[in-house]
Every structure is written in C-alpha cells, then in structure tokens.
Scaffold this motif. Structure first.
Motif, short mmCIF file in Angstrom:
data_model
loop_
_atom_site.label_atom_id
_atom_site.label_comp_id
_atom_site.label_asym_id
_atom_site.label_seq_id
_atom_site.Cartn_x
_atom_site.Cartn_y
_atom_site.Cartn_z
N SER A 128 12.25 1.45 -22.61
CA SER A 128 11.25 0.79 -23.45
C SER A 128 10.20 0.31 -22.74
CB SER A 128 12.07 -0.67 -23.78
OG SER A 128 12.43 -1.32 -22.69
N PHE A 167 7.72 7.34 -24.42
CA PHE A 167 8.79 8.19 -23.92
C PHE A 167 8.49 9.61 -23.78
CE2 PHE A 167 13.04 8.53 -22.84
CZ PHE A 167 13.75 9.56 -23.09
N SER A 168 7.84 10.14 -24.71
CA SER A 168 7.41 11.56 -24.55
C SER A 168 6.57 12.06 -23.50
CB SER A 168 6.97 11.78 -26.34
OG SER A 168 5.70 11.12 -26.40
N SER A 219 9.28 16.72 -21.20
CA SER A 219 8.99 16.14 -22.44
C SER A 219 9.06 17.30 -23.73
CB SER A 219 7.47 15.53 -22.62
OG SER A 219 6.58 16.50 -22.35
N ARG A 258 17.60 14.67 -24.52
CA ARG A 258 16.53 13.37 -24.67
C ARG A 258 16.32 13.43 -26.17
NH1 ARG A 258 11.52 14.05 -21.44
NH2 ARG A 258 10.75 12.30 -22.74
N ASN A 315 13.38 11.99 -28.25
CA ASN A 315 12.06 11.25 -28.20
C ASN A 315 11.66 10.22 -29.46
OD1 ASN A 315 11.38 12.64 -25.97
ND2 ASN A 315 10.21 14.08 -26.94
N ASN A 366 13.95 7.23 -28.09
CA ASN A 366 13.42 6.85 -26.54
C ASN A 366 14.90 6.70 -25.76
OD1 ASN A 366 10.93 6.47 -27.28
ND2 ASN A 366 10.61 4.64 -26.78
N THR A 367 15.67 7.85 -25.85
CA THR A 367 16.86 7.76 -25.25
C THR A 367 16.95 8.87 -24.45
OG1 THR A 367 17.79 6.47 -27.08
CG2 THR A 367 19.43 7.65 -25.70
N SER A 410 12.22 8.15 -14.74
CA SER A 410 11.08 8.54 -15.47
C SER A 410 9.90 8.80 -14.66
CB SER A 410 10.72 7.64 -16.83
OG SER A 410 10.16 6.22 -16.11
#
Length: 118
Positions: A25, A29-30, A54, A72, A74, A77-78, A98
C-alpha cells in the motif's frame, strides 16, 4: 505511507509447501520491481530469493529454482511466493522488497518466519 506486509509464514515439514503473500500500500505497485529476500540466521546477510518485474519477468536464486514461484497481481497490489519441496535450509525470515523501476527507491516489509523442520 508505504507499507509492505508479509503473511503466510509458519512451520512446515520437509517436502511441504507454503505460500507467502505481500500486500503493498502507498505505492503505485505496477511501477515497482518486487523481490523476496531471506535471512537464514541472525547476523547473516539477506539473500535474494526471487524477483519479478512490473511486466512479469522473473528470476530466481539457484538454490530455489524449480521449487519456488514468484507472482504478482498488479490489480490487487499483491506479491506472492509459492514454495514447494521445502528443505530445512529454506528456514529463514522472508522479506518483501520493492524497487521503483526508475528512481531506485527501495522499501522493505517486516518479514515473516518460515521454519522447515520435522
């Protein structure tokens, strides 16, 4: 505020499986390459276990190739790490990491303990 929260660790017998998750969070994320690291003993350096870009390209440490799978989502967001054929030497604290794909900004989660023992 950036948060990476790992879950899914625990005690498993040799040969067993576990799935780790990392919920992100506070970041887009991507825009990040995501990685799993582990520290096998206090004072030992963290080692890179697996990474995924990504776009979905992945790579693995030789010690886990063929046994672990990084993935992942996207949209959610996991980040995940599916671990199979676990060995006692996989015992470690596993960390989510990250890295922003242009700035290089790095964030870490708090870690989740994985113990492989009979």
């Amino acid at each position: 505020q950036v948060q990476l929260v790992e879950s899914g660790g625990g005690l498993v017998q040799p040969g067993g499986s576990l799935r780790l998750s990392c919920a992100a969070s506070g970041i887009i994320f991507s825009m990040y390459t995501m990685r799993w690291y582990r520290r096998q003993a206090p004072g030992k350096q963290r080692e890179l276990v697996a990474a995924i870009t990504s776009g979905g390209g992945s790579n693995y440490a030789d010690s886990v190739k063929g046994r672990f799978t990084i993935s992942r989502d996207n949209a959610k967001n996991t980040l995940s790490l599916q671990m199979t054929s676990l060995k006692p030497e996989d015992t470690a604290v596993y960390y989510c990491n990250s890295v922003h794909r242009t700035s290089g900004l790095i964030n870490w989660g708090q870690g989740t303990q994985v113990t492989v023992s009979s």
